[in-house]
Design a protein around this motif. Structure first.
Motif, PDB file in Angstrom:
ATOM      1  N   PRO A 122       0.855  -1.172  -0.046  1.00 46.12           N
ATOM      2  CA  PRO A 122       0.062   0.076  -0.076  1.00 46.12           C
ATOM      3  C   PRO A 122       0.863   1.099  -0.059  1.00 46.12           C
ATOM      4  CG  PRO A 122      -0.946  -1.481   1.489  1.00 46.12           C
ATOM      5  CD  PRO A 122       0.268  -2.241   1.124  1.00 46.12           C
ATOM      6  N   ASP A 123       2.198   1.183   0.259  1.00 41.26           N
ATOM      7  CA  ASP A 123       2.969   2.482  -0.072  1.00 41.26           C
ATOM      8  C   ASP A 123       3.676   2.458  -1.162  1.00 41.26           C
ATOM      9  OD1 ASP A 123       4.989   0.380   0.275  1.00 41.26           O
ATOM     10  OD2 ASP A 123       5.971   1.245   1.713  1.00 41.26           O
ATOM     11  N   ALA A 124       2.986   1.847  -2.335  1.00 44.61           N
ATOM     12  CA  ALA A 124       3.564   1.667  -3.845  1.00 44.61           C
ATOM     13  C   ALA A 124       3.417   3.107  -4.617  1.00 44.61           C
ATOM     14  CB  ALA A 124       3.007   0.770  -4.548  1.00 44.61           C
ATOM     15  N   THR A 125       4.642   3.438  -5.224  1.00 46.31           N
ATOM     16  CA  THR A 125       4.441   4.591  -6.027  1.00 46.31           C
ATOM     17  C   THR A 125       3.214   4.693  -7.262  1.00 46.31           C
ATOM     18  OG1 THR A 125       6.804   4.980  -6.140  1.00 46.31           O
ATOM     19  CG2 THR A 125       5.645   6.015  -7.821  1.00 46.31           C
ATOM     20  N   PRO A 126       2.555   5.367  -7.231  1.00 45.84           N
ATOM     21  CA  PRO A 126       1.487   5.638  -8.303  1.00 45.84           C
ATOM     22  C   PRO A 126       1.959   5.346  -9.619  1.00 45.84           C
ATOM     23  CG  PRO A 126       1.315   7.673  -6.829  1.00 45.84           C
ATOM     24  CD  PRO A 126       2.783   6.796  -6.367  1.00 45.84           C
ATOM     25  N   VAL A 127       1.190   4.827 -10.540  1.00 44.32           N
ATOM     26  CA  VAL A 127       1.338   4.560 -11.814  1.00 44.32           C
ATOM     27  C   VAL A 127       0.562   5.133 -12.920  1.00 44.32           C
ATOM     28  CG1 VAL A 127       2.561   2.354 -11.532  1.00 44.32           C
ATOM     29  CG2 VAL A 127       0.373   2.487 -11.783  1.00 44.32           C
ATOM     30  N   LEU A 128       1.250   5.379 -14.323  1.00 42.74           N
ATOM     31  CA  LEU A 128       0.227   5.844 -15.411  1.00 42.74           C
ATOM     32  C   LEU A 128       0.405   4.750 -16.200  1.00 42.74           C
ATOM     33  CD1 LEU A 128      -0.888   7.853 -17.190  1.00 42.74           C
ATOM     34  CD2 LEU A 128       1.447   8.206 -18.070  1.00 42.74           C
ATOM     35  N   LEU A 129      -0.641   3.915 -16.508  1.00 42.22           N
ATOM     36  CA  LEU A 129      -0.715   2.871 -17.678  1.00 42.22           C
ATOM     37  C   LEU A 129      -1.143   3.581 -18.781  1.00 42.22           C
ATOM     38  CD1 LEU A 129      -2.204   1.886 -14.543  1.00 42.22           C
ATOM     39  CD2 LEU A 129      -1.845  -0.243 -15.818  1.00 42.22           C
ATOM     40  N   VAL A 130      -0.139   3.391 -19.998  1.00 39.74           N
ATOM     41  CA  VAL A 130      -0.469   4.052 -21.078  1.00 39.74           C
ATOM     42  C   VAL A 130      -1.390   2.963 -22.224  1.00 39.74           C
ATOM     43  CG1 VAL A 130       1.552   5.667 -21.102  1.00 39.74           C
ATOM     44  CG2 VAL A 130       1.756   3.510 -22.158  1.00 39.74           C
ATOM     45  N   ARG A 131      -1.865   3.524 -23.086  1.00 36.81           N
ATOM     46  CA  ARG A 131      -2.872   2.613 -24.053  1.00 36.81           C
ATOM     47  C   ARG A 131      -3.616   1.699 -23.119  1.00 36.81           C
ATOM     48  NH1 ARG A 131       2.230   2.694 -25.601  1.00 36.81           N
ATOM     49  NH2 ARG A 131       2.571   0.318 -25.276  1.00 36.81           N
ATOM     50  N   GLY A 153      -6.919  -9.856  -8.041  1.00 34.98           N
ATOM     51  CA  GLY A 153      -5.625 -10.229  -7.151  1.00 34.98           C
ATOM     52  C   GLY A 153      -4.917  -9.285  -6.242  1.00 34.98           C
ATOM     53  N   MET A 154      -5.458  -8.250  -6.428  1.00 40.78           N
ATOM     54  CA  MET A 154      -5.265  -7.274  -5.452  1.00 40.78           C
ATOM     55  C   MET A 154      -5.421  -7.186  -3.900  1.00 40.78           C
ATOM     56  SD  MET A 154      -3.480  -4.862  -7.266  1.00 40.78           S
ATOM     57  CE  MET A 154      -3.142  -3.658  -6.147  1.00 40.78           C
ATOM     58  N   ARG A 155      -4.641  -6.751  -3.071  1.00 36.32           N
ATOM     59  CA  ARG A 155      -4.715  -7.057  -1.611  1.00 36.32           C
ATOM     60  C   ARG A 155      -5.282  -5.766  -1.042  1.00 36.32           C
ATOM     61  NH1 ARG A 155       1.045  -9.279  -0.101  1.00 36.32           N
ATOM     62  NH2 ARG A 155       1.378  -8.223  -2.164  1.00 36.32           N
ATOM     63  N   TYR A 156      -5.323  -4.693  -1.658  1.00 35.14           N
ATOM     64  CA  TYR A 156      -5.636  -3.597  -0.880  1.00 35.14           C
ATOM     65  C   TYR A 156      -6.662  -2.556  -2.032  1.00 35.14           C
ATOM     66  CZ  TYR A 156      -1.375  -1.916  -3.577  1.00 35.14           C
ATOM     67  OH  TYR A 156      -0.578  -1.658  -4.354  1.00 35.14           O
ATOM     68  N   GLU A 157      -7.105  -1.570  -1.685  1.00 34.59           N
ATOM     69  CA  GLU A 157      -7.916  -0.816  -2.589  1.00 34.59           C
ATOM     70  C   GLU A 157      -7.185   0.262  -3.459  1.00 34.59           C
ATOM     71  OE1 GLU A 157     -10.942   1.188   0.026  1.00 34.59           O
ATOM     72  OE2 GLU A 157     -11.959  -0.975   0.160  1.00 34.59           O
ATOM     73  N   LEU A 158      -7.502   0.491  -4.546  1.00 30.46           N
ATOM     74  CA  LEU A 158      -6.938   1.636  -5.404  1.00 30.46           C
ATOM     75  C   LEU A 158      -7.749   2.899  -5.448  1.00 30.46           C
ATOM     76  CD1 LEU A 158      -5.515  -0.651  -8.364  1.00 30.46           C
ATOM     77  CD2 LEU A 158      -4.270   0.023  -6.186  1.00 30.46           C
ATOM     78  N   ASP A 159      -7.179   4.002  -5.811  1.00 30.09           N
ATOM     79  CA  ASP A 159      -7.527   5.179  -6.310  1.00 30.09           C
ATOM     80  C   ASP A 159      -7.262   5.207  -7.811  1.00 30.09           C
ATOM     81  OD1 ASP A 159      -8.461   5.936  -3.991  1.00 30.09           O
ATOM     82  OD2 ASP A 159      -6.702   7.499  -3.417  1.00 30.09           O
ATOM     83  N   GLU A 179      -3.199   4.905 -11.412  1.00 33.51           N
ATOM     84  CA  GLU A 179      -3.745   4.247 -10.229  1.00 33.51           C
ATOM     85  C   GLU A 179      -2.629   4.347  -8.896  1.00 33.51           C
ATOM     86  OE1 GLU A 179      -4.740   0.471 -11.837  1.00 33.51           O
ATOM     87  OE2 GLU A 179      -2.787  -0.311 -11.261  1.00 33.51           O
ATOM     88  N   ARG A 180      -3.087   4.434  -7.768  1.00 35.93           N
ATOM     89  CA  ARG A 180      -2.465   4.431  -6.616  1.00 35.93           C
ATOM     90  C   ARG A 180      -2.894   3.828  -5.540  1.00 35.93           C
ATOM     91  NH1 ARG A 180      -3.093  10.515  -3.571  1.00 35.93           N
ATOM     92  NH2 ARG A 180      -5.311  10.114  -3.121  1.00 35.93           N
ATOM     93  N   PRO A 181      -2.391   3.228  -4.640  1.00 37.70           N
ATOM     94  CA  PRO A 181      -3.034   2.755  -3.289  1.00 37.70           C
ATOM     95  C   PRO A 181      -4.046   3.640  -2.861  1.00 37.70           C
ATOM     96  CG  PRO A 181      -0.494   2.258  -3.415  1.00 37.70           C
ATOM     97  CD  PRO A 181      -0.836   3.321  -4.449  1.00 37.70           C
TER      98      PRO A 181
END
Length: 115
Positions: free
Chosen positions: A33-42, A50-56, A89-91
């Motif tokens: 849950p402390d992961a860096t936010p990501v930009l998924l292109v295309r 499969g996630m263990r926590y919620e995302l914004d 997306e981010r935690p």
């Protein structure tokens, strides 16, 4: 990405860019849950199987407009928009996040991250 106006951002989000098919498929899967936010292109949709926590999550159109935002997207859910070309997306966490109608600017992308 073309820019829609001459506005400059007041809030800066540093994101890790995921551009390959394998990177986009994995997204934040297997992170904490402390992961860096990501930009998924295309990427017009995201899933949290499969996630263990919620995302914004924010889905973004081709002109950088934020089309849809979901805070605290729970594991085993799906979010899509027909006009989206990328996803951010981010935690899930409290505090400021993107809002529908915001316009995004890409400042710099490189091996060292955002300049």
């Amino acid at each position: 990405m073309r820019l829609a106006s001459d506005e400059r951002p007041g809030l800066v989000h540093e994101l890790r860019v995921l551009s390959t098919w394998a990177e986009r498929l994995r997204g934040l899967l297997g992170t904490t849950p402390d992961a860096t936010p990501v930009l998924l292109v295309r990427c017009p949709s995201v899933h949290t199987f499969g996630m263990r926590y919620e995302l914004d999550v924010a889905l973004v159109g081709e002109l950088g407009e934020v089309l849809v935002v979901r805070r605290s997207l729970r594991p085993r859910e799906f979010l899509s928009h027909p006009e989206a070309v990328c996803a951010i997306e981010r935690p899930a966490r409290p505090g400021e996040w993107l809002e529908e109608g915001d316009h995004l600017w890409v400042v710099a992308v490189g091996p060292g991250g955002i300049d």
